[in-house]
Enzyme design. Structure first.
Site, PDB file in Angstrom:
ATOM      1  CD  GLU A  93      -2.832  -1.247   2.324  1.00  0.00           C
ATOM      2  OE1 GLU A  93      -3.961  -1.721   2.172  1.00  0.00           O
ATOM      3  OE2 GLU A  93      -2.398  -0.904   3.431  1.00  0.00           O
ATOM      4  CB  CYS A 110       2.786   7.567   3.285  1.00  0.00           C
ATOM      5  SG  CYS A 110       3.225   6.436   4.589  1.00  0.00           S
ATOM      6  CB  CYS A 117       7.094  -4.733   9.274  1.00  0.00           C
ATOM      7  SG  CYS A 117       8.480  -4.028  10.207  1.00  0.00           S
ATOM      8  CB  CYS A 121       5.619  -2.439  16.593  1.00  0.00           C
ATOM      9  SG  CYS A 121       7.304  -1.942  16.206  1.00  0.00           S
ATOM     10  CB  CYS A 124       2.460  -1.585  13.978  1.00  0.00           C
ATOM     11  SG  CYS A 124       2.704  -1.392  12.203  1.00  0.00           S
ATOM     12  N   GLY A 172       6.760  -1.580   6.600  1.00  0.00           N
ATOM     13  CA  GLY A 172       8.135  -2.054   6.676  1.00  0.00           C
ATOM     14  C   GLY A 172       9.098  -1.138   7.396  1.00  0.00           C
ATOM     15  CB  CYS A 346       0.818   6.278  11.135  1.00  0.00           C
ATOM     16  SG  CYS A 346       1.752   7.527  10.344  1.00  0.00           S
TER      17      CYS A 346
HETATM   18  N1  SAH Z   1       8.958   0.954  10.438  1.00  0.00           N
HETATM   19  C1  SAH Z   1       9.180   2.343  10.525  1.00  0.00           C
HETATM   20  C2  SAH Z   1       8.396   3.127   9.516  1.00  0.00           C
HETATM   21  C3  SAH Z   1       6.975   2.728   9.254  1.00  0.00           C
HETATM   22  S1  SAH Z   1       5.826   2.957  10.551  1.00  0.00           S
HETATM   23  C4  SAH Z   1       8.922   2.833  11.926  1.00  0.00           C
HETATM   24  O1  SAH Z   1       8.362   2.077  12.720  1.00  0.00           O
HETATM   25  O2  SAH Z   1       9.292   3.960  12.214  1.00  0.00           O
HETATM   26  C5  SAH Z   1       5.555   4.727  10.490  1.00  0.00           C
HETATM   27  C6  SAH Z   1       5.105   5.325  11.816  1.00  0.00           C
HETATM   28  O3  SAH Z   1       3.758   4.936  12.120  1.00  0.00           O
HETATM   29  C7  SAH Z   1       5.959   4.872  12.995  1.00  0.00           C
HETATM   30  O4  SAH Z   1       6.254   5.948  13.837  1.00  0.00           O
HETATM   31  C8  SAH Z   1       5.021   3.896  13.658  1.00  0.00           C
HETATM   32  O5  SAH Z   1       5.366   3.691  14.993  1.00  0.00           O
HETATM   33  C9  SAH Z   1       3.694   4.569  13.480  1.00  0.00           C
HETATM   34  N2  SAH Z   1       2.545   3.702  13.732  1.00  0.00           N
HETATM   35  C10 SAH Z   1       2.449   2.378  13.571  1.00  0.00           C
HETATM   36  N3  SAH Z   1       1.216   1.936  13.929  1.00  0.00           N
HETATM   37  C11 SAH Z   1       0.512   3.024  14.316  1.00  0.00           C
HETATM   38  C12 SAH Z   1      -0.826   3.238  14.763  1.00  0.00           C
HETATM   39  N4  SAH Z   1      -1.680   2.238  14.845  1.00  0.00           N
HETATM   40  N5  SAH Z   1      -1.202   4.489  15.069  1.00  0.00           N
HETATM   41  C13 SAH Z   1      -0.354   5.523  14.936  1.00  0.00           C
HETATM   42  N6  SAH Z   1       0.907   5.394  14.502  1.00  0.00           N
HETATM   43  C14 SAH Z   1       1.344   4.153  14.200  1.00  0.00           C
HETATM   44 FE1  SF4 Z   2       7.069  -1.517  13.935  1.00  0.00          FE
HETATM   45 FE2  SF4 Z   2       7.322   0.224  11.912  1.00  0.00          FE
HETATM   46 FE3  SF4 Z   2       7.418  -2.416  11.445  1.00  0.00          FE
HETATM   47 FE4  SF4 Z   2       5.097  -1.298  12.132  1.00  0.00          FE
HETATM   48  S1  SF4 Z   2       6.242  -0.911  10.275  1.00  0.00           S
HETATM   49  S2  SF4 Z   2       6.005  -3.230  12.944  1.00  0.00           S
HETATM   50  S3  SF4 Z   2       5.807   0.286  13.526  1.00  0.00           S
HETATM   51  S4  SF4 Z   2       8.864  -1.235  12.670  1.00  0.00           S
END
Ligand code: SAH
Ligand code: SF4
Length: 355
Positions: A93, A110, A117, A121, A124, A172, A346
């Site tokens: 996406e 974006c 990934c 986390c 996420c 990712g 995000c």
């Molecule tokens: N993997 C990288 C980049 C992609 S995620 C990273 O983690 O930084 C981009 C951003 O979206 C990150 O700051 C991540 O923590 C945030 N994010 C992920 N899930 C989210 C959610 N459910 N609500 C708000 N932000 C979120």
């Molecule tokens: Fe964590 Fe970023 Fe990967 Fe989501 S995309 S699992 S926030 S590292």
């Protein structure tokens, strides 16, 4: 039959070299480079300044594989989420975000760097849907070309320069795919090609220290964003499993070194999770960590995801936390939530669910 050569993802020199290797003059490579990256053309037959017989030869031997657009969802606020398909049918996406409600608005994109990934986390949608593979640089820049093409079909007044900002914040972890990501950045910033300003590019990492150290050595002016989300290791371990490998002390050492080497300001992203990381103590600890680095803080009210237990705090809690940081001398903003009604905000991107 030999496999066709993929031209997308090659820089100007590489395309010139390819043309030489098939017995053609180098300047044809420069022409093709422009067709691909400036004019968004992926069919050799549409390259009008290339001789007919060369067009046929190229078509037989090379590809320009812009990811295939499958469908879009459009948010009430104008944000669009594109579902794109790679050659091996994997889906990713890309989110296209208008910068205002005006007709001639510029757009931010974006983009994704992996299918899924591996970091996992707990908050996420991408992280909880598993990992499939890294994207190649041609698939990363292909998201921009594909989005430009779709936008120009859909918006009467669209031109390529309307995409001015790119954030590596889709699916990712960019630094787990370091080489392809850096290659894609070089393609994005080439003024003879896609031509996005370096300072308009942000790369977000969950704290891959190795990547931060490597980026410090590149002569790039892009913005580095670090997903912090917690100011103590106990909580950060729970949210971002990568913290067990690179705890906060180590992460901050790398960020400090990055700032010294590059002289660039970094941004810390801090998702706000109700009852988890929004107390006065959390704010105090966050200020202590971030202040010495003169870094910016982006507060991101959590976008709730079905099946994940975390909740978004109330607006007043967000405002209170913001005030604590501001009074503590931190340069802080609350990031506006865009496209949450179409799960394009995000962390709501997932290749699993769709649809
Ligand atoms: N993997 C990288 C980049 C992609 S995620 C990273 O983690 O930084 C981009 C951003 O979206 C990150 O700051 C991540 O923590 C945030 N994010 C992920 N899930 C989210 C959610 N459910 N609500 C708000 N932000 C979120
Ligand atoms: Fe964590 Fe970023 Fe990967 Fe989501 S995309 S699992 S926030 S590292």
């Amino acid at each position: 039959m030999n496999e066709k050569t993929e031209l997308l993802g090659m820089n100007n020199d590489e395309i010139e070299e390819y043309l030489s290797s098939i017995g053609e003059p180098k300047y044809r490579g420069r022409q093709i480079y422009k067709w691909i990256y400036q004019k968004n053309i992926s069919s050799f037959y549409n390259m009008s300044d290339i001789p007919k017989n060369l067009r046929v030869k190229l078509d037989e031997n090379a590809n320009i594989s812009i990811p295939r657009f499958l469908k879009q969802r459009v948010s009430q606020d104008g944000t669009r989420k594109f579902l794109l398909e790679m050659i091996d049918k994997k889906r990713i996406e890309t989110v296209v975000i208008p910068q205002s409600l005006e007709k001639n608005t510029k757009y931010s994109l974006c983009i994704s760097t992996q299918v899924g990934c591996p970091i996992g986390c707990s908050f996420c949608a991408t992280g909880t849907s598993g990992f499939q593979r890294n994207l190649k640089s041609y698939e990363i820049v292909g998201q921009i070309l594909s989005s430009r093409r779709e936008l120009s079909k859909r918006l009467k007044n669209f031109n390529s320069e309307m995409i001015t900002n790119v954030v590596y914040m889709g699916m990712g972890e960019p630094f787990l795919n370091y080489d392809e990501v850096i290659k894609s950045i070089h393609l994005l910033i080439d003024y003879k090609g896609i031509n996005i300003g370096q300072r308009n590019i942000t790369i977000s990492t969950a704290g891959e220290v190795n990547g931060i150290n490597k980026l410090a050595k590149e002569a790039l002016q892009v913005t580095l964003a670090i997903s912090l989300h917690a100011s103590n290791n106990h909580l950060r371990n729970r949210l971002i499993p990568l913290n067990k490998k690179y705890p906060i002390e180590e992460l901050f050492k790398a960020v400090d070194n990055y700032i010294k080497k590059t002289n660039r300001r970094v941004t810390f992203e801090y998702i706000m999770l109700d009852e988890i990381n929004t107390s006065r103590t959390d704010a105090t600890n966050l200020i202590k960590l971030v202040k010495p680095l003169l870094a910016n803080v982006n507060l991101i009210p959590y976008n709730e995801i079905q099946g994940i237990e975390f909740k978004k705090p109330s607006e007043s809690k967000v405002a209170q936390f913001y005030e604590w940081l501001e009074k503590g001398g931190i340069n802080v903003v609350v990031r506006g939530e865009r496209g949450s009604d179409i799960e394009a905000a995000c962390g709501q991107l997932s290749s699993r669910k769709e649809r």
